[in-house]
Design an enzyme around this catalytic site. Structure first.
Site, PDB file in Angstrom:
ATOM      1  N   HIS A   1      -3.378  -3.902  16.380  1.00  0.00           N
ATOM      2  CA  HIS A   1      -3.690  -4.816  15.274  1.00  0.00           C
ATOM      3  C   HIS A   1      -2.660  -4.606  14.179  1.00  0.00           C
ATOM      4  CE1 HIS A   1      -5.604  -1.071  14.132  1.00  0.00           C
ATOM      5  NE2 HIS A   1      -5.990  -1.536  12.964  1.00  0.00           N
TER       6      HIS A   1
ATOM      7  N   ASP B   1      -0.981   1.227   9.252  1.00  0.00           N
ATOM      8  CA  ASP B   1      -0.849   2.525   9.930  1.00  0.00           C
ATOM      9  C   ASP B   1      -0.539   2.379  11.417  1.00  0.00           C
ATOM     10  OD1 ASP B   1      -3.479   1.499  10.007  1.00  0.00           O
ATOM     11  OD2 ASP B   1      -4.354   3.441  10.473  1.00  0.00           O
ATOM     12  N   HIS B   2      -0.465   1.119  11.897  1.00  0.00           N
ATOM     13  CA  HIS B   2      -0.149   0.889  13.317  1.00  0.00           C
ATOM     14  C   HIS B   2       1.174   0.159  13.521  1.00  0.00           C
ATOM     15  CE1 HIS B   2      -4.247   2.085  14.711  1.00  0.00           C
ATOM     16  NE2 HIS B   2      -4.452   1.882  13.420  1.00  0.00           N
TER      17      HIS B   2
HETATM   18 ZN    ZN Z   1      -5.790   2.502  11.830  1.00  0.00          ZN
HETATM   19 ZN    ZN Z   2      -7.278  -0.653  11.416  1.00  0.00          ZN
END
Ligand code: ZN
Ligand code: ZN
Length: 313
Positions: free
Chosen positions: A61, A65-66
């Site tokens: 997603h 943080d990804h």
């Molecule tokens: Zn996350």
């Molecule tokens: Zn998330």
């Protein structure tokens, strides 16, 4: 076999010694990267993993943080002279987000193709013979989990090859799943192979609440790498509110799915020592382990068993 390296096990913000979400899956000399949080390049270097042969990048997603490590990682691969295309897979909104990330990365000497997944589940061919299945997770925004499966063909049966008149020099190609032509006839591999054998399945799913699609995807997996943002059951309300899971919930899911191993990941910033909270999860699912940056495993085909469960040596 499939080499798995958890590059980053942190959620929300990076900490010293804990990079943000990223996973490397390697098979047949090629790689898949799942998520690319800030610091992924340094984490990969520390783990001895090269990202240069990454053919597919699967994004769960678009929370920062990804994905915040992606422009820098693409830039590094470009500087290494790559010209082969990269496939970017992600949930609804991928096209818009990829435009922003690629604008930050600058001109690339290779094509970046995108596959936006809006179905509940979709399977596509991946590098090294892996099949990639994206499935819907249950987060606060559109989010995907990924299952990576390496199928295993049936055992080669020489007596069937002989009966079909296939010369011995062509056996290897049949064993590798290719058809061969023999006396003007096409001999397909299924004619000389026994029933398909149990393959390898790895499932990565964070950020998510426990959900049915994850439970289905996780069935019988060799390794589950699951959201463990919160360590204790007392934080279940928070996990529900923010679209995450507790250690106990992940362990219960692993037990229900009949998985062989569980690695917990995406630890919240306040969770200083995940290992300390493990015993409660292990009481639910004994093979639960805390993820860690650089944690690695090589998954191999499970031993074959006959109908009464005896192992074949
Ligand atoms: Zn996350
Ligand atoms: Zn998330």
């Amino acid at each position: 076999m499939v080499d798995v390296t958890l590059l980053g096990c942190g959620g929300t913000m990076p900490l010293p010694g804990r990079a943000l979400s990223a996973l490397s899956v390697r098979c047949g000399g090629r790689s898949i990267l799942v998520d690319c949080g800030e610091g992924t390049q340094a984490a990969a270097r520390a783990a001895g993993v090269s990202l240069a042969k990454t053919d597919v990048i699967c994004l769960t997603h678009f929370h920062g943080d990804h994905i915040f490590g992606l422009p820098g990682m693409l830039q590094t691969i470009a500087n290494q002279g790559r010209t082969e295309p990269i496939l970017l897979v992600g949930p609804a909104g991928l096209k818009k987000m990829a435009g922003l990330l690629l604008a930050l990365a600058g001109p690339m000497p290779f094509a970046v193709h995108g596959l936006e997944i809006t179905e509940n589940t979709k399977t596509l061919p991946g590098p090294g013979g892996l099949a990639i299945t994206a499935f819907a997770a249950d987060h606060r925004v559109p989010c995907l989990g990924y299952a990576f499966s390496l199928p295993r063909a049936g055992r080669f049966l020489p007596e069937k090859a002989k009966a079909a008149g296939v010369p011995q020099r062509a056996w290897k190609r049949l064993q590798q799943g290719e058809s061969v032509s023999c006396g003007g006839r096409e001999i397909r591999p299924e004619i000389v192979l026994g029933p398909a054998r149990e393959g390898i399945k790895l499932v990565y799913c964070t950020d998510t609440r426990p959900c049915l699609s994850l439970e289905r995807a996780a069935a019988g997996a060799e390794l589950l790498i699951l959201d463990g943002t919160y360590a204790t059951d007392a934080e279940a309300d928070k996990a529900q509110q923010y679209g995450h899971s507790t250690f106990g919930q992940a362990a219960a899911l692993a037990a229900k799915a009949g998985a062989k191993r569980l690695w917990l990941t995406h630890f919240g910033g306040a969770l200083e020592n995940p290992a300390a909270a493990l015993p409660a999860a292990q009481a639910i699912f004994a093979a639960a382990e805390a993820g860690a940056d650089g944690k690695q495993i090589t998954l191999t085909f499970p031993p074959e068993r006959d109908l009464c469960g005896a192992e074949r040596f």
